[in-house]
Scaffold this active site. Structure first.
Site, PDB file in Angstrom:
ATOM      1  N   LEU A  10      58.054  10.501  27.212  1.00 44.33           N
ATOM      2  CA  LEU A  10      58.372  11.235  28.424  1.00 44.33           C
ATOM      3  C   LEU A  10      58.336  12.711  28.057  1.00 44.33           C
ATOM      4  CD1 LEU A  10      61.430   9.264  29.926  1.00 44.33           C
ATOM      5  CD2 LEU A  10      59.039   9.146  30.644  1.00 44.33           C
ATOM      6  N   ASP A  11      57.819  13.541  28.953  1.00 45.98           N
ATOM      7  CA  ASP A  11      57.818  14.972  28.703  1.00 45.98           C
ATOM      8  C   ASP A  11      59.245  15.473  28.485  1.00 45.98           C
ATOM      9  OD1 ASP A  11      55.089  14.973  29.112  1.00 45.98           O
ATOM     10  OD2 ASP A  11      55.248  15.545  31.226  1.00 45.98           O
ATOM     11  N   LYS A  12      59.363  16.590  27.802  1.00 43.60           N
ATOM     12  CA  LYS A  12      60.678  17.175  27.523  1.00 43.60           C
ATOM     13  C   LYS A  12      61.550  17.255  28.776  1.00 43.60           C
ATOM     14  CE  LYS A  12      62.851  21.593  26.411  1.00 43.60           C
ATOM     15  NZ  LYS A  12      62.622  23.039  26.148  1.00 43.60           N
ATOM     16  N   ARG A  56      52.217  14.417  37.108  1.00 45.40           N
ATOM     17  CA  ARG A  56      52.212  15.849  37.426  1.00 45.40           C
ATOM     18  C   ARG A  56      50.806  16.326  37.781  1.00 45.40           C
ATOM     19  NH1 ARG A  56      54.952  18.331  32.199  1.00 45.40           N
ATOM     20  NH2 ARG A  56      54.817  20.270  33.439  1.00 45.40           N
ATOM     21  N   THR A  62      61.214  15.664  31.666  1.00 43.95           N
ATOM     22  CA  THR A  62      61.255  14.456  32.496  1.00 43.95           C
ATOM     23  C   THR A  62      62.406  13.592  31.999  1.00 43.95           C
ATOM     24  OG1 THR A  62      58.871  14.473  32.920  1.00 43.95           O
ATOM     25  CG2 THR A  62      60.008  12.382  33.204  1.00 43.95           C
TER      26      THR A  62
END
Length: 325
Positions: A139-141, A238, A143
């Site tokens: 997961l992105d930082k 995104r 998110t």
């Protein structure tokens, strides 16, 4: 060492990877392993083509059989750190966590410590012997939400296979800019942005990517949606939502400057201006247990910042309706 404790995998080279270097093809087929790790296995003979030892630069052809049979070894050299984890479920094979926004998953330049990997090495030291410390998807930082981590080689092999065969279910919730009239599917390949290297983009040469979205709640100038992935490309939701001109609220990389709807109250303006991350949360995860084969599913609630955002958007609608009345 028993076969169950070895890292094994078998692939048949598809047409899309024909005539590529072996190390490049292996990296495409096994993204959970680092390029240097794969090259080491090729040189040692642990990774073969049609039963033969090759060099990393050797070319593979359509229908070649790539096989990996390697002994596990310490895969990481990062430090263990005592960092609190929100654990949703755990057993000897799996660790399911609810990742907060702001927590980086892997150590990297600028984030050598304080990451999820550092926390995992402290809480479950056995992941040191697994590729990427047991992390099979990211997961992105910024998110938030649910993630699964492998604690055994059996689990790692199974989870990677479920991701590649798209049998692992992942559902997200997001708040996007603009009012959607219905759900849809975005089927558009994603690759590195041709000019801005920190960004991904919809490009013809990208990897196949499919995102399904449907409406949860519509506001005056925003929409709360649920997204389901068929693939797991970097920044996929995104990129896809920005591609259809409905970027995520707070997404400074793909959404540009903050957009305030007509008639925005001071209260809503304050909430939108203070929301400095993409409004994206991994809500639900469904998978087959690596050892028992049973289907398992977990769901985690929205974090407080997204709940506040939704509450402010609802109140804005109520204020508009009151003014109209």
């Amino acid at each position: 060492m028993t076969a169950e404790n070895r890292i094994t995998a078998t692939f048949t080279v598809p047409s899309s990877l024909s005539d590529k270097r072996l190390d490049q093809a292996a990296a495409e087929l096994m993204p959970e392993h680092s390029r240097s790790r794969l090259q080491g296995w090729i040189k040692s003979g642990a990774l073969t083509v049609n039963g033969k030892t090759c060099k990393p630069r050797d070319r593979v052809m359509l229908d070649d059989r790539i096989e990996l049979d390697a002994e596990p070894e310490a895969q990481v050299s990062w430090e263990a750190e005592s960092i609190t984890l929100d654990i949703v479920y755990e057993d000897e094979h799996l660790l399911v966590i609810n990742k907060p926004a702001g927590l980086v998953v892997h150590p990297a330049a600028g984030h050598a410590a304080g990451t999820l990997v550092n926390a995992l090495l402290h809480y479950a030291p056995e992941v040191e012997n697994l590729p990427r410390a047991g992390i099979v998807h990211r997961l992105d930082k910024d998110t938030s939400g649910i993630m699964v981590v492998a604690r055994s080689l059996i689990a790692h092999t199974s989870l990677v296979d479920q991701l590649q065969t798209r049998t692992m279910g992942r559902e997200y919730e997001a708040v996007v800019v603009g009012t959607l009239t219905g759900g849809a599917t975005v089927d558009a390949p994603i690759g590195r942005h041709p000019r801005e290297r920190k960004k991904m983009a919809v490009v013809g040469t990208g990897k196949p990517a499919v995102t399904h979205y449907r409406l949860i709640e519509r506001f005056a100038a925003h929409t709360h949606v649920r997204c389901k992935l068929e693939s797991g490309r970097t920044h996929q939701i995104r990129v896809h939502m920005a591609h259809v001109r409905h970027p995520l609220v707070g997404d400074q990389l793909y959404g540009g400057r903050i957009r305030l709807p007509k008639g925005t109250t001071d209260e809503l303006r304050e909430v939108l201006s203070a929301f400095h991350r993409q409004a994206l949360h991994a809500r639900k995860l469904t998978l087959e247990h690596p050892a028992t084969g049973a289907e398992m599913s977990w769901e985690v609630p929205l974090p407080e910042d997204m709940e506040r955002l939704l509450a402010a958007l609802r109140k804005h609608v109520q204020d508009l309706e009151r003014d109209d009345f």
